[in-house]
Design a protein around this motif. Structure first.
Motif, PDB file in Angstrom:
ATOM      1  N   GLU A 180       0.804  -1.231  -0.052  1.00 43.88           N
ATOM      2  CA  GLU A 180      -0.059  -0.197   0.020  1.00 43.88           C
ATOM      3  C   GLU A 180       0.997   1.275   0.081  1.00 43.88           C
ATOM      4  OE1 GLU A 180      -2.796  -0.393  -1.028  1.00 43.88           O
ATOM      5  OE2 GLU A 180      -4.297  -1.195   0.119  1.00 43.88           O
TER       6      GLU A 180
ATOM      7  N   LEU B 297      -6.142   6.195   0.882  1.00 45.03           N
ATOM      8  CA  LEU B 297      -5.616   4.929   1.089  1.00 45.03           C
ATOM      9  C   LEU B 297      -4.458   4.868   1.930  1.00 45.03           C
ATOM     10  CD1 LEU B 297      -5.174   2.230  -0.729  1.00 45.03           C
ATOM     11  CD2 LEU B 297      -3.379   3.549  -2.265  1.00 45.03           C
TER      12      LEU B 297
ATOM     13  N   HIS C  92      -6.426   3.968   5.050  1.00 53.36           N
ATOM     14  CA  HIS C  92      -6.655   2.502   4.977  1.00 53.36           C
ATOM     15  C   HIS C  92      -5.655   1.696   5.412  1.00 53.36           C
ATOM     16  CE1 HIS C  92      -7.667  -1.158   3.358  1.00 53.36           C
ATOM     17  NE2 HIS C  92      -6.516  -1.288   2.645  1.00 53.36           N
TER      18      HIS C  92
ATOM     19  N   TYR D  27      -5.256  -0.687   9.102  1.00 53.45           N
ATOM     20  CA  TYR D  27      -5.546  -2.086   8.811  1.00 53.45           C
ATOM     21  C   TYR D  27      -5.421  -2.921   9.990  1.00 53.45           C
ATOM     22  CZ  TYR D  27      -5.618  -5.850   5.250  1.00 53.45           C
ATOM     23  OH  TYR D  27      -6.034  -7.020   4.582  1.00 53.45           O
TER      24      TYR D  27
ATOM     25  N   THR E  33     -11.660  -1.643   5.732  1.00 52.49           N
ATOM     26  CA  THR E  33     -12.522  -1.868   4.693  1.00 52.49           C
ATOM     27  C   THR E  33     -13.671  -0.965   4.329  1.00 52.49           C
ATOM     28  OG1 THR E  33     -12.620  -4.190   5.584  1.00 52.49           O
ATOM     29  CG2 THR E  33     -13.959  -3.734   4.070  1.00 52.49           C
TER      30      THR E  33
ATOM     31  N   TRP F 235     -11.362   1.582   2.513  1.00 56.23           N
ATOM     32  CA  TRP F 235     -10.915   0.945   1.255  1.00 56.23           C
ATOM     33  C   TRP F 235     -12.283   1.035   0.250  1.00 56.23           C
ATOM     34  CZ3 TRP F 235      -6.965  -0.761  -1.551  1.00 56.23           C
ATOM     35  CH2 TRP F 235      -7.255  -1.375  -2.682  1.00 56.23           C
TER      36      TRP F 235
ATOM     37  N   ARG G  26     -11.954   2.986  -3.133  1.00 52.90           N
ATOM     38  CA  ARG G  26     -12.359   2.163  -4.632  1.00 52.90           C
ATOM     39  C   ARG G  26     -13.676   3.061  -5.272  1.00 52.90           C
ATOM     40  NH1 ARG G  26      -9.718  -0.122  -7.531  1.00 52.90           N
ATOM     41  NH2 ARG G  26     -11.249  -1.381  -8.271  1.00 52.90           N
TER      42      ARG G  26
ATOM     43  N   HIS H 282      -4.714  -6.648  -4.133  1.00 50.45           N
ATOM     44  CA  HIS H 282      -3.724  -5.446  -3.868  1.00 50.45           C
ATOM     45  C   HIS H 282      -2.427  -5.431  -4.614  1.00 50.45           C
ATOM     46  CE1 HIS H 282      -5.586  -5.443   0.222  1.00 50.45           C
ATOM     47  NE2 HIS H 282      -5.094  -4.086   0.122  1.00 50.45           N
TER      48      HIS H 282
END
Length: 498
Positions: free
Chosen positions: A45, A85, A88, A92, A107, A110, A114, A233
Motif C-alpha cells: 500500500e 489509501l 486505510h 488495517y 474496509t 477501502w 475504490r 492489492h
C-alpha cells in the motif's frame, strides 16, 4: 547543449527496464507475505501510495500541455484518493494505530477509495470532462474524500466487514458497482477514436481492466489476510504503475522526443544553410580571384604601357596622375588578395592537420625576400615547433604579421623583427616583435577588426591582422598585442601543438 536524439528505449511507455523493475518490486513485496501478511499489506500500500502521488505530481505539473484528457483527469482526480489509501493502510487490522482495531474501519476506507477511483476513471472517459482545462476534477475528488472519509469516522458510513461473517452486502455491492463502472470505462476507451497514440490507448485499457478485475477479487474474499485480498492489492499496484507510466510518457518523454526531433531538424536546416552560405562565399571568393582582379591587372598593365608610349621624358603633370593610377591598381590588387585569403579561412580545420612551423616561416621569408632586402630588415627566429594547423593557414598568419611589421616600420630605422616560440602544455606560444611605429594601447582592441586601419598614411589594406586573428581563432588559440623591448609592437598568439 541539449542531445539531438532520444534513447530509442524511451519511445515506448513501458520498456524492458520498467517492466523488470516493476516485476522485481512486486516479487520483493510478495516475498514478505511468507513472513507477515501485515508487512506485505503495509509495503504494497505504501508503494501504491507513492506511485499514485508521483502520477498526481506529474499530472499536476504537466496539466497545461498534457494533451491526453483521460490521463490528465485521472491523474488529478486520483491524487486525493492517496490520502484515503494512507488512512486505510494505517487502520488495517493488526497495526493497532486506531481503536477499535478491527477489519471494518479499513474496509470502509477501502470502499471509499475504490468508489473515488472508479468515479475518477469513468469521468476521465467523458468528452465533456476531458475537454476542460480547469481544476474542477481535483476539487470534486478532494471534496468526495473529505465527505466520505468524514462519514466513515463519524460512524455514518455503512459497515463493510463483520468479523466471523466476512463482507457485508453493501461492500459486495459497492465493489461490484466499481467493477462494472471501470469495465464500462474500459469499453468506452476501446470505442474512443480520439487521436491518441496506440501505446497510450493500450495502457489505458490495461489499467482499467486491472481496476475491474481488482474489484472482482475484493467481492470474493472472506479473510483480510487471504490470497484473494493479496491478489487484489497487487492488481491495484499494477493499475497505479500503468497510470504513472502513461502520464510520464505522454507528459514528459513524448514532448522531449518532439523537442529533440525539432532540434535535430533545425540543426540539419542550419547545417544546410551554413553549407549553402559557405558555397556562396567560395563562389564570391572565386569572383574576387578571377573576375575582379583581371580589370585591375589590365589597369596596371595599360597604364605602364601608356607611360612608355608617351614622349620621354613624361611631363610631371602627366607622370604624377599616371603614377597614382598605377599605385591605386597595385593597392587594389593587394586588397583583393588579402580579402581572398580572409574568405578562404572560413573552411573548418581538418583534425589531421599539422605542419612544421619552421619550414612554413622559411617559405614565407623566401616569398618576401625581395621586400626584406629592399627595406634592409633584420629578421631573427629560433626553433619553432610542429603545430596542429594546416601549412597554408600558418603561412597566411606569418605573412600577415611580417607584412604588418614591414609596412609599419619606422622611417628612421631599418626594420628589426624577432620571432620566438615556447611550449606551454598542449599549446605553443609564439611572439613576433618589431621596432616599428607600434600601436597605441587604446587602439589595440580595434587592431584585429577587418578593414581597421589604425594608421591613415595610405599603406596597408586593413585586413592583415584580421587574417591573423581568424587563423588563430579557427584553431582554438588566442592572439593579443603587447609592448616590446624593441620599441614597437609584439603580437603574441597561441596554437595547439601537433
Amino acid at each position: 547543449m541539449l542531445p539531438t536524439s532520444i534513447n530509442p528505449a524511451l519511445r515506448h511507455p513501458v520498456g524492458r527496464k520498467e517492466a523488470v523493475f516493476m516485476g522485481l518490486a512486486v516479487m520483493a513485496v510478495l516475498a514478505t507475505r511468507s513472513h507477515s501478511y501485515l508487512l506485505f499489506h503495509t509495503l504494497v500500500e505504501f508503494f501504491n501510495i507513492c506511485v499514485v502521488l508521483t502520477a498526481f505530481s506529474l499530472a499536476w505539473n504537466t496539466r497545461h500541455h498534457l494533451e491526453d484528457g483521460f490521463l490528465r483527469i485521472a491523474g488529478l482526480a486520483l491524487g486525493p484518493s492517496a490520502a484515503i489509501l494512507l488512512l486505510h493502510t494505517l487502520t488495517y487490522k493488526g497495526l493497532g494505530v486506531f481503536d477499535p482495531d478491527d477489519a471494518n474501519l479499513p474496509t470502509q476506507l477501502w470502499v471509499v477509495q475504490r468508489l473515488m477511483q472508479a468515479g475518477a476513471l469513468f469521468a476521465a472517459t467523458l468528452p465533456m470532462v476531458t475537454r476542460s482545462r480547469n481544476n474542477i476534477p481535483l476539487v470534486v475528488s478532494a471534496t468526495a474524500a473529505l465527505v466520505m472519509g468524514g462519514l466513515v469516522f463519524l460512524g455514518l458510513f455503512p459497515d463493510c466487514f463483520v468479523d466471523g461473517q466476512g463482507l457485508t452486502p453493501f461492500k459486495i455491492a459497492a465493489e461490484s458497482t466499481c467493477m462494472v463502472v471501470v469495465a464500462w470505462a474500459a469499453w468506452r476507451m476501446w470505442q474512443d477514436r480520439s487521436p491518441r497514440p496506440p501505446q497510450v490507448r493500450r495502457l489505458a485499457i490495461a489499467l482499467l481492466l486491472c481496476g475491474s478485475v481488482e474489484s472482482a477479487t475484493f467481492t470474493l474474499y472472506n479473510d483480510v489476510y487471504g490470497a484473494l485480498n493479496m491478489a487484489g492489492h497487487v492488481l491495484g499496484l499494477t493499475q497505479s504503475f500503468l497510470l504513472y507510466t502513461a502520464i510520464a510518457w505522454v507528459g514528459l518523454t513524448r514532448p522531449l522526443e518532439s523537442l529533440f526531433a525539432r532540434q535535430s531538424k533545425l540543426r540539419s536546416q542550419f547545417e544546410r544553410d551554413a553549407a549553402r552560405a559557405q558555397h556562396d562565399m567560395a563562389r564570391f571568393a572565386e569572383i574576387l580571384a578571377h573576375h575582379m582582379q583581371e580589370p585591375v591587372r589590365q589597369q596596371h598593365v595599360f597604364t605602364q604601357a601608356l607611360i612608355k608610349a608617351l614622349p620621354q621624358p613624361v611631363p610631371p603633370e602627366v607622370a604624377q596622375p599616371l603614377e597614382f593610377v598605377i599605385n591605386g591598381a597595385m593597392r587594389q590588387r593587394s586588397l583583393l588578395r588579402d580579402a581572398l585569403t580572409y574568405l578562404s579561412l572560413s573552411e573548418p580545420i581538418p583534425a589531421s592537420a599539422k605542419c612544421a612551423a619552421g619550414d612554413v616561416l622559411a617559405a614565407v621569408l623566401k616569398d618576401l625576400s625581395e621586400r626584406v632586402d629592399q627595406s634592409g630588415a633584420q629578421i631573427s627566429y629560433g626553433s619553432l615547433p610542429k603545430l596542429a594547423v594546416p601549412a597554408d593557414r600558418l603561412k597566411a598568419l606569418f605573412r600577415a604579421l611580417l607584412d604588418n611589421s614591414l609596412t609599419y616600420a619606422r622611417p628612421d630605422l631599418p626594420p628589426r623583427i624577432d620571432i620566438r616560440a615556447e611550449n606551454q602544455g598542449s599549446m605553443a606560444r609564439v611572439s613576433v616583435s618589431d621596432n616599428g611605429v607600434g600601436i597605441a594601447p587604446e587602439l589595440r582592441h580595434k587592431a584585429f577588426g577587418i578593414f581597421e586601419r589604425l594608421n591613415h598614411d595610405g599603406n596597408g589594406t586593413g585586413i592583415g591582422l584580421a587574417i591573423a586573428h581568424r587563423v588563430v581563432d579557427s584553431a582554438g588559440g588566442d592572439i593579443w598585442i603587447d609592448d616590446t623591448a624593441l620599441g614597437g609592437t609584439t603580437i603574441t598568439f597561441t596554437l595547439p601543438l601537433a
